[in-house]
Design a protein around this motif. Structure first.
Motif, PDB file in Angstrom:
ATOM      1  N   LYS B 169       0.873  -1.390   0.013  1.00 41.36           N
ATOM      2  CA  LYS B 169      -0.016   0.057   0.006  1.00 41.36           C
ATOM      3  C   LYS B 169       0.936   1.279  -0.096  1.00 41.36           C
ATOM      4  CE  LYS B 169      -4.280  -1.406  -0.405  1.00 41.36           C
ATOM      5  NZ  LYS B 169      -5.097  -1.100  -1.550  1.00 41.36           N
ATOM      6  N   ILE B 170       1.902   1.180   0.781  1.00 38.12           N
ATOM      7  CA  ILE B 170       2.896   2.268   0.886  1.00 38.12           C
ATOM      8  C   ILE B 170       3.274   2.569  -0.539  1.00 38.12           C
ATOM      9  CG2 ILE B 170       5.340   3.158   1.391  1.00 38.12           C
ATOM     10  CD1 ILE B 170       4.585   1.726   4.041  1.00 38.12           C
ATOM     11  N   MET B 171       3.585   1.370  -1.512  1.00 43.07           N
ATOM     12  CA  MET B 171       4.338   1.509  -2.990  1.00 43.07           C
ATOM     13  C   MET B 171       3.009   2.106  -3.674  1.00 43.07           C
ATOM     14  SD  MET B 171       6.875  -1.756  -3.234  1.00 43.07           S
ATOM     15  CE  MET B 171       7.850  -0.925  -4.374  1.00 43.07           C
ATOM     16  N   GLY B 172       1.743   1.695  -3.509  1.00 42.85           N
ATOM     17  CA  GLY B 172       0.931   2.217  -4.270  1.00 42.85           C
ATOM     18  C   GLY B 172       0.492   3.431  -4.337  1.00 42.85           C
ATOM     19  N   GLU B 173       0.708   4.036  -3.169  1.00 40.65           N
ATOM     20  CA  GLU B 173       0.630   5.543  -2.685  1.00 40.65           C
ATOM     21  C   GLU B 173       1.731   5.979  -3.273  1.00 40.65           C
ATOM     22  OE1 GLU B 173       0.318   6.770   1.290  1.00 40.65           O
ATOM     23  OE2 GLU B 173      -1.377   5.547   1.945  1.00 40.65           O
ATOM     24  N   GLN B 174       2.866   5.738  -3.312  1.00 43.56           N
ATOM     25  CA  GLN B 174       4.079   6.363  -3.982  1.00 43.56           C
ATOM     26  C   GLN B 174       3.841   6.507  -5.571  1.00 43.56           C
ATOM     27  OE1 GLN B 174       5.983   8.369  -2.212  1.00 43.56           O
ATOM     28  NE2 GLN B 174       4.483   7.701  -0.676  1.00 43.56           N
ATOM     29  N   LEU B 175       3.295   5.521  -6.206  1.00 42.09           N
ATOM     30  CA  LEU B 175       3.053   5.405  -7.541  1.00 42.09           C
ATOM     31  C   LEU B 175       2.309   6.513  -7.889  1.00 42.09           C
ATOM     32  CD1 LEU B 175       3.023   1.429  -7.924  1.00 42.09           C
ATOM     33  CD2 LEU B 175       4.987   3.097  -8.841  1.00 42.09           C
ATOM     34  N   CYS B 176       1.190   6.676  -7.012  1.00 47.84           N
ATOM     35  CA  CYS B 176       0.483   7.938  -7.491  1.00 47.84           C
ATOM     36  C   CYS B 176       0.929   9.091  -7.392  1.00 47.84           C
ATOM     37  CB  CYS B 176      -0.724   7.941  -6.280  1.00 47.84           C
ATOM     38  SG  CYS B 176      -1.961   6.440  -6.461  1.00 47.84           S
ATOM     39  N   ARG B 177       1.731   9.359  -6.199  1.00 49.16           N
ATOM     40  CA  ARG B 177       2.763  10.553  -6.042  1.00 49.16           C
ATOM     41  C   ARG B 177       3.562  10.888  -7.425  1.00 49.16           C
ATOM     42  NH1 ARG B 177       6.374  11.172  -1.251  1.00 49.16           N
ATOM     43  NH2 ARG B 177       6.604  13.303  -1.913  1.00 49.16           N
ATOM     44  N   ASP B 178       4.305   9.723  -7.695  1.00 47.15           N
ATOM     45  CA  ASP B 178       5.212   9.713  -8.914  1.00 47.15           C
ATOM     46  C   ASP B 178       4.476  10.245 -10.147  1.00 47.15           C
ATOM     47  OD1 ASP B 178       8.019   9.117  -9.719  1.00 47.15           O
ATOM     48  OD2 ASP B 178       6.902   7.670 -10.989  1.00 47.15           O
ATOM     49  N   SER B 179       3.165   9.611 -10.252  1.00 47.16           N
ATOM     50  CA  SER B 179       2.404   9.979 -11.424  1.00 47.16           C
ATOM     51  C   SER B 179       2.073  11.570 -11.548  1.00 47.16           C
ATOM     52  CB  SER B 179       1.199   8.911 -11.700  1.00 47.16           C
ATOM     53  OG  SER B 179       0.626   9.281 -12.655  1.00 47.16           O
ATOM     54  N   PHE B 180       1.385  11.968 -10.296  1.00 49.62           N
ATOM     55  CA  PHE B 180       1.252  13.474 -10.116  1.00 49.62           C
ATOM     56  C   PHE B 180       2.461  14.180 -10.336  1.00 49.62           C
ATOM     57  CE2 PHE B 180       1.332  17.421  -7.611  1.00 49.62           C
ATOM     58  CZ  PHE B 180      -0.107  17.890  -8.122  1.00 49.62           C
ATOM     59  N   ARG B 181       3.703  13.923 -10.181  1.00 57.82           N
ATOM     60  CA  ARG B 181       4.970  14.734 -10.388  1.00 57.82           C
ATOM     61  C   ARG B 181       5.286  14.635 -11.703  1.00 57.82           C
ATOM     62  NH1 ARG B 181       8.584  14.924  -4.840  1.00 57.82           N
ATOM     63  NH2 ARG B 181       6.853  15.106  -3.270  1.00 57.82           N
ATOM     64  N   LYS B 182       5.125  13.342 -12.477  1.00 56.11           N
ATOM     65  CA  LYS B 182       5.562  13.362 -13.699  1.00 56.11           C
ATOM     66  C   LYS B 182       4.522  13.832 -14.876  1.00 56.11           C
ATOM     67  CE  LYS B 182       9.199  10.075 -12.674  1.00 56.11           C
ATOM     68  NZ  LYS B 182       9.307   8.736 -12.448  1.00 56.11           N
ATOM     69  N   HIS B 183       3.344  13.438 -14.322  1.00 62.39           N
ATOM     70  CA  HIS B 183       2.423  13.585 -15.497  1.00 62.39           C
ATOM     71  C   HIS B 183       1.104  14.604 -15.069  1.00 62.39           C
ATOM     72  CE1 HIS B 183       4.439  10.084 -17.383  1.00 62.39           C
ATOM     73  NE2 HIS B 183       4.034   9.456 -16.275  1.00 62.39           N
ATOM     74  N   GLY B 184       1.204  14.915 -13.859  1.00 65.46           N
ATOM     75  CA  GLY B 184       0.336  15.809 -13.395  1.00 65.46           C
ATOM     76  C   GLY B 184      -1.252  15.021 -13.050  1.00 65.46           C
ATOM     77  N   GLN B 185      -0.949  13.715 -12.914  1.00 62.96           N
ATOM     78  CA  GLN B 185      -2.111  13.107 -12.617  1.00 62.96           C
ATOM     79  C   GLN B 185      -2.826  13.628 -11.123  1.00 62.96           C
ATOM     80  OE1 GLN B 185      -3.937  10.451 -14.494  1.00 62.96           O
ATOM     81  NE2 GLN B 185      -5.412  10.917 -12.692  1.00 62.96           N
ATOM     82  N   ASP B 186      -3.895  14.084 -11.063  1.00 59.94           N
ATOM     83  CA  ASP B 186      -4.492  14.256  -9.868  1.00 59.94           C
ATOM     84  C   ASP B 186      -5.202  12.851  -9.260  1.00 59.94           C
ATOM     85  OD1 ASP B 186      -4.553  16.953  -9.827  1.00 59.94           O
ATOM     86  OD2 ASP B 186      -6.000  17.071 -11.368  1.00 59.94           O
ATOM     87  N   TYR B 187      -4.838  13.068  -7.999  1.00 63.24           N
ATOM     88  CA  TYR B 187      -5.316  11.787  -7.062  1.00 63.24           C
ATOM     89  C   TYR B 187      -5.451  12.102  -5.457  1.00 63.24           C
ATOM     90  CZ  TYR B 187      -1.019  11.580  -4.354  1.00 63.24           C
ATOM     91  OH  TYR B 187       0.036  11.996  -3.768  1.00 63.24           O
ATOM     92  N   VAL B 188      -6.425  11.359  -4.947  1.00 62.30           N
ATOM     93  CA  VAL B 188      -6.463  11.546  -3.527  1.00 62.30           C
ATOM     94  C   VAL B 188      -6.107   9.885  -2.951  1.00 62.30           C
ATOM     95  CG1 VAL B 188      -8.158  11.929  -1.518  1.00 62.30           C
ATOM     96  CG2 VAL B 188      -7.933  13.577  -3.556  1.00 62.30           C
ATOM     97  N   VAL B 189      -5.432   9.886  -2.078  1.00 62.52           N
ATOM     98  CA  VAL B 189      -5.296   8.453  -1.275  1.00 62.52           C
ATOM     99  C   VAL B 189      -6.238   8.685   0.102  1.00 62.52           C
ATOM    100  CG1 VAL B 189      -3.663   7.165   0.010  1.00 62.52           C
ATOM    101  CG2 VAL B 189      -3.171   7.935  -2.283  1.00 62.52           C
ATOM    102  N   LEU B 190      -6.913   7.478   0.184  1.00 59.15           N
ATOM    103  CA  LEU B 190      -7.839   7.307   1.272  1.00 59.15           C
ATOM    104  C   LEU B 190      -7.294   6.401   2.134  1.00 59.15           C
ATOM    105  CD1 LEU B 190     -11.363   8.215  -0.021  1.00 59.15           C
ATOM    106  CD2 LEU B 190      -9.835   9.740   0.986  1.00 59.15           C
ATOM    107  N   ARG B 191      -6.985   6.276   3.288  1.00 57.22           N
ATOM    108  CA  ARG B 191      -6.252   5.416   4.079  1.00 57.22           C
ATOM    109  C   ARG B 191      -7.295   4.781   5.112  1.00 57.22           C
ATOM    110  NH1 ARG B 191      -0.546   8.083   5.908  1.00 57.22           N
ATOM    111  NH2 ARG B 191       0.408   7.825   3.641  1.00 57.22           N
TER     112      ARG B 191
END
Lengths: 339, 339
Positions: B169-191
């Protein structure tokens, strides 16, 4: 940690495979295995990171077998691990590579470990030494004080690639534990701190700093220190890790993860002054600069020490090479390589 | 956390895909999306966990499209995400499944997230809501006190499968962050904290406990409490999570991870007494037993509270359903289903 006699794999006359054997630590480990009388050392490496020069000195050695293979291809691992007594598994993406290619990083650092464990199980490889990292404690600002084996993973505030790298190592370790529980696979996890030494590559963000600093000094430039230079780093000399790999194989210990760090941490300022002194330019005063926000930078922003006492208890290992001596050897190698 | 107007995806008249839409939280989220006027809801689910009954009530609804697909097959995701405005991504292996099949867990929880992000990028899906877990704080004995969003990952002392799940799950969250930084992908993580509610499945170790306790009480047996029952758990009602998913889509917030937990934690003893009372057998006193060492058990051994204040700040969400009310609904559903 469990002990049983069968978990010791004496290196003398044994057949040992080093995955990632053409790397900095890999090639040093191969040399050490040969010096200890291994019957055969199998270097399994995809040679994708330009490691060929690291093993050029082994060309023609009848005790060395080089297999150019990919840990993502299980059939290649299965073929290569037949008759192997022990494995030192070093192949990994580090943070800079994770930043460039998260897909590849997850493949190599997680699926790759699963494949290596599956090959161990299928071919009854007696012991696996898995190179983990102090990245399992994270690189966030929360990393402070003594880092011991049950220190939690501090992720908050670190770049995605650094967290992905650390989490991938946490997963690799747990896959080993899972295999021990389900199949009795003996293993020792060594959590390397930042490695430096001869054959220094350019893939590690922290160790790269030493070489860059030396190169700048040789050009007559003042070395750069980020911030006030009070941040600590805790390096470990490559030869000490090669020794740790052999001791982990030969120890009766199994199902354990321990830190393998150098004698003591160093502040960035101390490090730069040491490099300047060893480069013959102690007169060049460090220049304090602000961090480059576009660069992936791994730093706790604080002071920490990676405690290696558990490694002494589990496998009898302690670091022997001081930062000064290790740097002297690295810079001598660098000068010989670039002159 | 960043804010920009474009990160809000209003649900009304939008096309929203729910990956894992036939699950407990998935089916509740689909219902909520339809109630809020979504133009179309695409349920993407491999239906491997027997979720079909959860969406049977939607059969024939012209606003619902069911795609039986696999997030490990990128081409299926690419086809299904064409014209989709937002995605709620719920598909995951949890700890018990990780224990049975670590390979599958890593595939689904890590590679699956990479594939979803790639589909978002390729088809310009505006926002991804990724369901993470309080497992990112670990299940080791070190988990105590207030768990806030920058609490580190406490792994030491937990079973391999629980650590693998948390790290995935830590990795999944960071893949979202990485995509936001690289491609501007908007996301919200709910824990998510431990979910419970109608359509309760049997895959989650902690939530399962409620149903098992209820079943035992209905057989006239004394409910079992492990140890002294002082351990806390912090559940969240499924309907509150369905609402959180919609609020995360509609909020301007992006690039943020927040806890979504119920109103307050409960001790195991309080929980068991509440279940006994709601089952009409307050007279049945809990029996204190020792833990079964052969079972994967997730427990901190201590007292903690998963703080959800950041979710209020980021997306305006607060839990509404108390443990008593949520349990009442779950047990009524269970009784109706088993009678």
């Amino acid at each position: 940690m469990a002990h049983k006699d069968s978990a010791a794999v004496p290196v003398k006359d044994a057949r040992i495979m080093v995955i990632g054997g053409a790397s900095l630590v890999g090639s040093a480990t191969v040399d050490e295995l040969l010096a200890r009388g291994a019957r055969e050392v199998v270097i399994f490496d995809n040679l994708s990171f330009g490691g060929q020069p690291n093993i050029a000195h082994l060309d023609g050695n009848p005790k060395v077998k080089v297999v150019q293979g990919d840990i993502l291809k299980l059939h290649q691992l299965l073929a290569a691990t037949e008759g192997v007594d022990g494995i030192v598994h070093l192949a990994a993406y580090m943070t800079l590579n994770f930043d460039r290619d998260p897909w590849g990083g997850i493949d190599v650092n997680v699926r790759g470990v699963q494949n290596v464990l599956e090959a161990c199980r299928a071919n009854k490889v007696r012991k696996l030494i898995f190179s983990s990292s102090n990245a399992v404690y994270g690189y966030g600002p929360g990393v402070k004080g003594d880092l011991v084996e049950d220190t939690p993973f501090h992720a908050a505030g670190a770049p995605p690639a650094a967290i992905l790298y650390g989490a991938s190592k946490i997963m690799g370790e747990q896959l080993c534990r899972d295999s021990f529980r389900k199949h009795g696979q003996d293993y020792v996890v060594l959590r390397y701190s930042t490695v430096y030494g001869e054959r220094q590559h350019y893939r590690a963000a922290n160790a790269l700093y030493i070489v860059e600093t030396h190169d700048a000094i040789k050009r007559g430039e003042r070395p750069k220190v980020i911030g006030d230079g009070s941040e600590t780093k805790h390096f470990v000399y490559v030869g000490d890790l090669a020794r740790a790999n052999i001791m982990a194989l030969e120890a009766p210990a199994t199902d354990v993860a321990v830190n393998t760090s150098g004698p003591e941490p160093v502040t960035t300022l101390e490090l730069v002054k040491l490099v300047a002194e060893l480069s013959g330019r102690p007169d060049l005063q460090p220049e304090h600069v602000q961090p480059d926000p576009t660069k992936v930078r791994l730093t706790s922003g604080g002071a920490f020490e990676i405690v290696h006492k558990a490694a002494k208890d589990a496998i009898g290992w302690e670091p022997q090479v001081t930062m000064r001596e290790g740097l002297r050897r690295l810079l001598a190698w660098r000068d010989a390589a670039t002159n």
